[in-house]
Write an enzyme that holds these catalytic residues in place. Structure first.
Site, PDB file in Angstrom:
ATOM      1  N   SER A 159      27.234  29.724  46.843  1.00 62.03           N
ATOM      2  CA  SER A 159      27.589  29.865  48.030  1.00 62.03           C
ATOM      3  C   SER A 159      26.450  29.453  48.813  1.00 62.03           C
ATOM      4  CB  SER A 159      27.891  31.270  48.477  1.00 62.03           C
ATOM      5  OG  SER A 159      27.644  31.579  49.651  1.00 62.03           O
TER       6      SER A 159
ATOM      7  N   TYR B  31      26.286  40.479  46.679  1.00 63.72           N
ATOM      8  CA  TYR B  31      26.935  39.051  46.620  1.00 63.72           C
ATOM      9  C   TYR B  31      26.050  37.893  46.697  1.00 63.72           C
ATOM     10  CZ  TYR B  31      29.997  35.317  48.246  1.00 63.72           C
ATOM     11  OH  TYR B  31      30.752  34.351  48.376  1.00 63.72           O
TER      12      TYR B  31
HETATM   13  N1  NAP Z   1      35.642  31.591  51.943  1.00 62.34           N
HETATM   14  C1  NAP Z   1      34.303  31.348  52.110  1.00 62.34           C
HETATM   15  O1  NAP Z   1      33.749  31.457  53.090  1.00 62.34           O
HETATM   16  C2  NAP Z   1      33.398  31.238  50.992  1.00 62.34           C
HETATM   17  C3  NAP Z   1      31.862  30.774  51.142  1.00 62.34           C
HETATM   18  C4  NAP Z   1      31.128  30.552  49.922  1.00 62.34           C
HETATM   19  C5  NAP Z   1      31.383  30.912  48.730  1.00 62.34           C
HETATM   20  N2  NAP Z   1      32.943  31.221  48.456  1.00 62.34           N
HETATM   21  C6  NAP Z   1      33.135  31.444  47.150  1.00 62.34           C
HETATM   22  O2  NAP Z   1      34.370  30.651  46.965  1.00 62.34           O
HETATM   23  C7  NAP Z   1      35.166  31.118  45.673  1.00 62.34           C
HETATM   24  C8  NAP Z   1      36.653  31.198  46.165  1.00 62.34           C
HETATM   25  O3  NAP Z   1      37.037  32.030  47.204  1.00 62.34           O
HETATM   26  P1  NAP Z   1      37.888  31.849  48.345  1.00 62.34           P
HETATM   27  O4  NAP Z   1      36.936  31.551  49.709  1.00 62.34           O
HETATM   28  O5  NAP Z   1      38.787  30.820  47.844  1.00 62.34           O
HETATM   29  O6  NAP Z   1      38.373  33.336  48.513  1.00 62.34           O
HETATM   30  P2  NAP Z   1      40.076  33.590  47.938  1.00 62.34           P
HETATM   31  O7  NAP Z   1      41.284  32.922  48.811  1.00 62.34           O
HETATM   32  O8  NAP Z   1      39.985  35.173  48.267  1.00 62.34           O
HETATM   33  O9  NAP Z   1      40.075  33.350  46.624  1.00 62.34           O
HETATM   34  C9  NAP Z   1      39.442  34.216  45.364  1.00 62.34           C
HETATM   35  C10 NAP Z   1      40.247  34.001  44.268  1.00 62.34           C
HETATM   36  O10 NAP Z   1      39.689  34.547  43.008  1.00 62.34           O
HETATM   37  C11 NAP Z   1      40.827  35.132  42.551  1.00 62.34           C
HETATM   38  N3  NAP Z   1      40.264  36.461  42.074  1.00 62.34           N
HETATM   39  C12 NAP Z   1      39.924  37.662  42.650  1.00 62.34           C
HETATM   40  N4  NAP Z   1      39.732  38.631  41.937  1.00 62.34           N
HETATM   41  C13 NAP Z   1      39.840  38.079  40.701  1.00 62.34           C
HETATM   42  C14 NAP Z   1      40.070  38.943  39.403  1.00 62.34           C
HETATM   43  N5  NAP Z   1      39.111  39.703  39.101  1.00 62.34           N
HETATM   44  N6  NAP Z   1      40.330  37.916  38.362  1.00 62.34           N
HETATM   45  C15 NAP Z   1      40.831  36.661  38.403  1.00 62.34           C
HETATM   46  N7  NAP Z   1      40.851  36.173  39.509  1.00 62.34           N
HETATM   47  C16 NAP Z   1      40.447  36.917  40.981  1.00 62.34           C
HETATM   48  C17 NAP Z   1      41.958  35.624  43.483  1.00 62.34           C
HETATM   49  O11 NAP Z   1      43.215  35.648  42.870  1.00 62.34           O
HETATM   50  P3  NAP Z   1      44.051  36.889  42.418  1.00 62.34           P
HETATM   51  O12 NAP Z   1      43.752  37.653  43.869  1.00 62.34           O
HETATM   52  O13 NAP Z   1      45.307  36.297  42.387  1.00 62.34           O
HETATM   53  O14 NAP Z   1      43.348  37.308  41.304  1.00 62.34           O
HETATM   54  C18 NAP Z   1      41.804  34.195  44.340  1.00 62.34           C
HETATM   55  O15 NAP Z   1      42.423  33.204  43.748  1.00 62.34           O
HETATM   56  C19 NAP Z   1      34.529  32.479  45.588  1.00 62.34           C
HETATM   57  O16 NAP Z   1      33.704  32.399  44.332  1.00 62.34           O
HETATM   58  C20 NAP Z   1      33.556  32.698  46.790  1.00 62.34           C
HETATM   59  O17 NAP Z   1      32.760  33.702  46.415  1.00 62.34           O
HETATM   60  C21 NAP Z   1      33.808  31.407  49.564  1.00 62.34           C
END
Ligand code: NAP
Length: 266
Positions: A142, A155
C-alpha cells in the site's frame, strides 16, 4: 481471449475488490486459478463467471488465513502443486483508527493476515519456483508503506513489512528465475474502506481509483518486471529519487564510531 497457458495463479483475498479483478485479468491472460478467501458463496459466483468467460480452470478454497490449520492447508497446496507459477498475496485488512484507540487484539489479527499469512505462503511457494527455475510473487502492499502517518499505524507497519520483504526477496531471487513485485495501491474503491470503518464516500474527491484501473496498471508494471509499482503516483521520478537516496544511504549506515553530531559533551 486467453493467451498461451501460463500455469496456475493462486490469489488470496479473491472474493472481492482487487483480488477479484486480478482473478478476472489473470484468467484472461491464460492462467488457471486457485481462489482463496473466506466467503465461499462469493468465490463460487466469481469462479462460475470466470470459467464461463474464459474456459480456464478455477478452483476455490474457502479459508480464513488467520487460522493456522486453514493456512497450513493452503501452504501445502502451494508446496505440492507444481502447476502454480504465480502467487498473488492480496488478502489484507486495514483501518484508519488512531493507534492507541485501536483494539490490540484486532491489531494482532491484522498482523496475522497482512504479515504472517503472506510470509508463510511465500515460503511455501518460492522453493518450488526456484526448483523449477520460474515463478512470480505479487505482494499487495500500500502507499501507506511509505506514508505510515496516513492511516492506522499497525496497518502502515504491516504494509511496510510487505514492501521491505518484497525488496529483500527480489534481492535474493532475481538471478534464480523468480520475479517479485510489490504493488502499492493508493485509495481504491473496494469493500476495504467499509470493512475498515471509513466508508469511501468520506474520502476526498479525486484520490480514489477504481479497482479495475489499479489492477490493470499494476499488471502493466508486472509485465515491465518492475519491483515496485505505484499506479497512483504520477511523478514516478519521485519514487526513483527516494529509492536512489535510500540505496546510497544504505552503504553508509554502519560505522565503528558514532557520528560527530553525537559526540559526548565534556
Ligand atoms: N482499497 C484500498 O484503498 C487499498 C489501498 C492499498 C492497499 N490495499 C490492499 O489491497 C488488498 C486487497 O484489498 P481490497 O481493497 O481489494 O479490499 P476487499 O475488497 O475488502 O478485499 C479483501 C479480501 O481479503 C479477503 N480476506 C479478508 N480477511 C481474510 C482472511 N482472514 N482470510 C482470507 N481472506 C481474507 C476478503 O475476502 P473474505 O471476506 O471472503 O475472506 C477479500 O477477498 C489488501 O491487502 C489491502 O490492504 C487496498
Amino acid at each position: 481471449m486467453p493467451q498461451t497457458h501460463q500455469g496456475t495463479a493462486l490469489i488470496t483475498g479473491a472474493s472481492s475488490g482487487l483480488g477479484a479483478v486480478y482473478a478476472d485479468r489473470l484468467a484472461r491472460r491464460g492462467y488457471d486459478l486457485i481462489l482463496v478467501a473466506r466467503n465461499r458463496d462469493r468465490l463460487i459466483a466469481l469462479a462460475d463467471r470466470i470459467t464461463n468467460d474464459t474456459r480456464q480452470s478455477v478452483e476455490i478454497v474457502d479459508a480464513d488465513l488467520r487460522d493456522g490449520v486453514a493456512l497450513a492447508a493452503v501452504e501445502e497446496k502451494l508446496k505440492q502443486d507444481a502447476s502454480v507459477t504465480l502467487l498473488v498475496n492480496n488478502a489484507g485488512v486495514g483501518t484508519h483508527t488512531p493507534l492507541l484507540e485501536s483494539d490490540i487484539d484486532a491489531m494482532t489479527r491484522m498482523i496475522d493476515l497482512n504479515v504472517t499469512a503472506l510470509t508463510r505462503l511465500t515460503y511455501a511457494a518460492v522453493p518450488g519456483f526456484i526448483a523449477r527455475g520460474t515463478g512470480a510473487v505479487i505482494n499487495i502492499s500500500s502507499i501507506v508503506a511509505i506514508s505510515p502517518e496516513t492511516l492506522n499505524g499497525v496497518y502502515g507497519g504491516s504494509k511496510a513489512f510487505v514492501l521491505a520483504f518484497s525488496q529483500s526477496l527480489h534481492h535474493e531471487l532475481a538471478d534464480k528465475g523468480v520475479q517479485v513485485q510489490a504493488v502499492l495501491p493508493g485509495a481504491t474503491a473496494t469493500d476495504f474502506w467499509q470493512s475498515g470503518g471509513l466508508p469511501i464516500e468520506h474520502l476526498p474527491e479525486g484520490i480514489v481509483m477504481s479497482a479495475s484501473d489499479m489492477v490493470d496498471a499494476a499488471l502493466t508494471g508486472f509485465d515491465r518486471r518492475e519491483l515496485v509499482t505505484i499506479p497512483s503516483l504520477h511523478a514516478g521520478e519521485k519514487w526513483e529519487a527516494y529509492e536512489a537516496a535510500r540505496r546510497t544511504m544504505s552503504r553508509d549506515l554502519s560505522n565503528d564510531v558514532p557520528a560527530p553530531r553525537y559526540a559526548t559533551a565534556l
